[in-house]
Design a protein around this motif. Structure first.
Motif, PDB file in Angstrom:
ATOM      1  N   GLU A  17       0.811  -1.230   0.000  1.00 35.21           N
ATOM      2  CA  GLU A  17       0.000   0.000   0.000  1.00 35.21           C
ATOM      3  C   GLU A  17       0.843   1.279   0.000  1.00 35.21           C
ATOM      4  N   ARG A  18       2.124   1.175   0.421  1.00 40.85           N
ATOM      5  CA  ARG A  18       2.968   2.380   0.439  1.00 40.85           C
ATOM      6  C   ARG A  18       3.243   2.861  -0.977  1.00 40.85           C
ATOM      7  N   TRP A  19       3.078   4.122  -1.215  1.00 35.15           N
ATOM      8  CA  TRP A  19       3.538   4.710  -2.473  1.00 35.15           C
ATOM      9  C   TRP A  19       3.797   6.187  -2.237  1.00 35.15           C
ATOM     10  N   SER A  20       4.291   6.877  -3.260  1.00 32.13           N
ATOM     11  CA  SER A  20       4.721   8.270  -3.105  1.00 32.13           C
ATOM     12  C   SER A  20       3.796   9.199  -3.888  1.00 32.13           C
ATOM     13  N   MET A 131      12.076  13.211  -1.176  1.00 32.95           N
ATOM     14  CA  MET A 131      12.570  14.026  -2.294  1.00 32.95           C
ATOM     15  C   MET A 131      14.066  14.298  -2.189  1.00 32.95           C
ATOM     16  N   ALA A 132      14.792  13.951  -3.272  1.00 34.03           N
ATOM     17  CA  ALA A 132      16.184  14.371  -3.387  1.00 34.03           C
ATOM     18  C   ALA A 132      16.241  15.793  -3.955  1.00 34.03           C
ATOM     19  N   GLY A 133      15.142  16.225  -4.539  1.00 34.93           N
ATOM     20  CA  GLY A 133      15.092  17.537  -5.193  1.00 34.93           C
ATOM     21  C   GLY A 133      14.928  18.671  -4.200  1.00 34.93           C
ATOM     22  N   PHE A 134      16.037  19.019  -3.562  1.00 33.15           N
ATOM     23  CA  PHE A 134      16.057  20.196  -2.686  1.00 33.15           C
ATOM     24  C   PHE A 134      17.477  20.747  -2.683  1.00 33.15           C
ATOM     25  N   PRO A 177       1.123   3.863 -13.927  1.00 34.92           N
ATOM     26  CA  PRO A 177       1.445   2.630 -13.210  1.00 34.92           C
ATOM     27  C   PRO A 177       2.790   2.701 -12.506  1.00 34.92           C
ATOM     28  N   ARG A 178       2.920   1.986 -11.409  1.00 36.07           N
ATOM     29  CA  ARG A 178       4.193   1.886 -10.680  1.00 36.07           C
ATOM     30  C   ARG A 178       4.958   0.695 -11.247  1.00 36.07           C
ATOM     31  N   THR A 179       6.244   0.889 -11.503  1.00 30.99           N
ATOM     32  CA  THR A 179       7.028  -0.187 -12.126  1.00 30.99           C
ATOM     33  C   THR A 179       8.265  -0.489 -11.282  1.00 30.99           C
ATOM     34  N   ARG A 180       8.795  -1.696 -11.438  1.00 23.54           N
ATOM     35  CA  ARG A 180      10.028  -2.093 -10.750  1.00 23.54           C
ATOM     36  C   ARG A 180      10.833  -3.034 -11.637  1.00 23.54           C
ATOM     37  N   LYS A 181      12.170  -3.074 -11.395  1.00 24.46           N
ATOM     38  CA  LYS A 181      13.028  -4.072 -12.040  1.00 24.46           C
ATOM     39  C   LYS A 181      12.602  -5.459 -11.550  1.00 24.46           C
TER      40      LYS A 181
HETATM   41  C1  LIG Z   1      15.689   9.366  -1.772  1.00 25.96           C
HETATM   42  C2  LIG Z   1      14.497   9.638  -2.664  1.00 25.96           C
HETATM   43  C3  LIG Z   1      14.473  10.789  -3.428  1.00 25.96           C
HETATM   44  C4  LIG Z   1      13.348  11.084  -4.212  1.00 25.96           C
HETATM   45  N1  LIG Z   1      13.276  12.304  -4.855  1.00 25.96           N
HETATM   46  C5  LIG Z   1      12.116  12.686  -5.424  1.00 25.96           C
HETATM   47  C6  LIG Z   1      11.939  14.034  -5.884  1.00 25.96           C
HETATM   48  O1  LIG Z   1      12.801  14.905  -5.740  1.00 25.96           O
HETATM   49  N2  LIG Z   1      10.757  14.353  -6.465  1.00 25.96           N
HETATM   50  C7  LIG Z   1       9.739  13.433  -6.608  1.00 25.96           C
HETATM   51  O2  LIG Z   1       8.681  13.792  -7.123  1.00 25.96           O
HETATM   52  N3  LIG Z   1       9.879  12.169  -6.151  1.00 25.96           N
HETATM   53  C8  LIG Z   1      11.030  11.774  -5.556  1.00 25.96           C
HETATM   54  N4  LIG Z   1      11.159  10.502  -5.033  1.00 25.96           N
HETATM   55  C9  LIG Z   1      10.058   9.539  -5.168  1.00 25.96           C
HETATM   56  C10 LIG Z   1      10.435   8.451  -6.185  1.00 25.96           C
HETATM   57  O3  LIG Z   1      10.341   8.980  -7.481  1.00 25.96           O
HETATM   58  C11 LIG Z   1       9.498   7.248  -5.978  1.00 25.96           C
HETATM   59  O4  LIG Z   1       9.758   6.676  -4.709  1.00 25.96           O
HETATM   60  C12 LIG Z   1       9.714   6.190  -7.061  1.00 25.96           C
HETATM   61  O5  LIG Z   1       9.322   6.680  -8.317  1.00 25.96           O
HETATM   62  C13 LIG Z   1       8.913   4.924  -6.766  1.00 25.96           C
HETATM   63  O6  LIG Z   1       7.557   5.245  -6.637  1.00 25.96           O
HETATM   64  P1  LIG Z   1       6.724   4.790  -5.335  1.00 25.96           P
HETATM   65  O7  LIG Z   1       7.424   5.383  -4.132  1.00 25.96           O
HETATM   66  O8  LIG Z   1       5.339   5.373  -5.538  1.00 25.96           O
HETATM   67  O9  LIG Z   1       6.724   3.300  -5.296  1.00 25.96           O
HETATM   68  C14 LIG Z   1      12.265  10.172  -4.281  1.00 25.96           C
HETATM   69  C15 LIG Z   1      12.314   8.989  -3.509  1.00 25.96           C
HETATM   70  C16 LIG Z   1      13.407   8.732  -2.711  1.00 25.96           C
HETATM   71  C17 LIG Z   1      13.406   7.479  -1.867  1.00 25.96           C
END
Ligand SMILES: Cc1cc2nc3c(=O)[nH]c(=O)nc-3n(C[C@H](O)[C@H](O)[C@H](O)COP(=O)(O)O)c2cc1C
Length: 200
Positions: A17-20, A131-134, A177-181
């Motif tokens: 269930e976890r996603w971003s 987010m790494a984007g900072f 869709p969410r994808t993985r290796k």
């Molecule tokens: C360390 C880290 C940095 C990430 N940086 C960003 C980011 O800067 N912007 C963003 O939209 N998502 C970011 N993400 C989210 C990833 O894109 C996301 O975890 C990945 O695509 C897998 O999707 P899921 O978490 O929904 O399974 C980051 C995730 C992690 C763990």
């Protein structure tokens, strides 16, 4: 909105269930719940039990600090992350407190603490987007982060929201869709590149 992992093998529901997400509801996250999330991080394993993590966090009702954290994000993250009720930055101590020698597992351990926080959040109906984007230099200046500590990743926490509330075409990414290796690409045995036998 839910976006469960289409896993190839059975995994725990919390992991499925976890996603971003980028869309979050306005519902605030209570102080009790936040304490539980950081308690989960607190009990993560770490090299020599160093616990090299620190979290700088603000909730939306703390407008000034929430805005300060959002201002450290890159623009493409700011546009959606500013609506999340909780925003933060995970910071790692790069040396062992006792000896001052480099802790080469500091990032690893901070990631483990974030992972545990994330799973606790999922169990409470919340979602976390890291987010790494900072701008790490800006974060160091804004929050007076001391020498020897490094901001690793920003994050937001909140309850899931409506993808159609997102600006521009971000809703398309939200619904993609969410994808993985496949496992065979990263679980090996014997020699590098040799998929582990139990995968067959
Ligand atoms: C360390 C880290 C940095 C990430 N940086 C960003 C980011 O800067 N912007 C963003 O939209 N998502 C970011 N993400 C989210 C990833 O894109 C996301 O975890 C990945 O695509 C897998 O999707 P899921 O978490 O929904 O399974 C980051 C995730 C992690 C763990």
């Amino acid at each position: 909105m839910k976006k469960p992992a289409a896993s190839d093998h059975p995994i725990h529901e919390l992991l499925r269930e976890r996603w971003s997400p980028r869309a979050f509801s306005d519902k605030p996250v209570s102080a009790d719940t936040l304490r539980s999330l950081f308690e989960a991080a607190r009990w993560a394993p770490s090299s020599s039990n160093e616990q090299p993590w620190t979290f700088i966090v603000a909730t939306k009702n703390d407008h000034a600090n929430h805005a300060k954290l959002v201002s450290a994000l890159v623009e493409s993250n700011q546009v959606w992350a500013k609506n999340a009720p909780v925003v933060g930055i995970a910071v790692s101590h790069l040396t062992f407190a006792r000896s001052g020698t480099p802790n080469r597992n500091a990032f690893y351990d901070t990631g483990a603490a974030m992972a545990d926080l994330t799973i606790e959040a999922t169990s409470q109906g919340l979602l976390v987007h890291q987010m790494a984007g900072f701008d790490s230099h800006k974060a160091i200046e804004l929050f007076l982060i001391p020498t020897g500590w490094e901001p690793i990743a920003a994050f937001v926490i909140g309850y899931p929201g409506d993808p159609h509330s997102l600006p521009g075409n971000l809703w398309e990414r939200e619904l993609a869709p969410r994808t993985r290796k496949p496992l065979k690409d990263f679980v090996m045995s014997g020699t590098w590149g040799q998929p582990a036998a139990f995968l067959k």
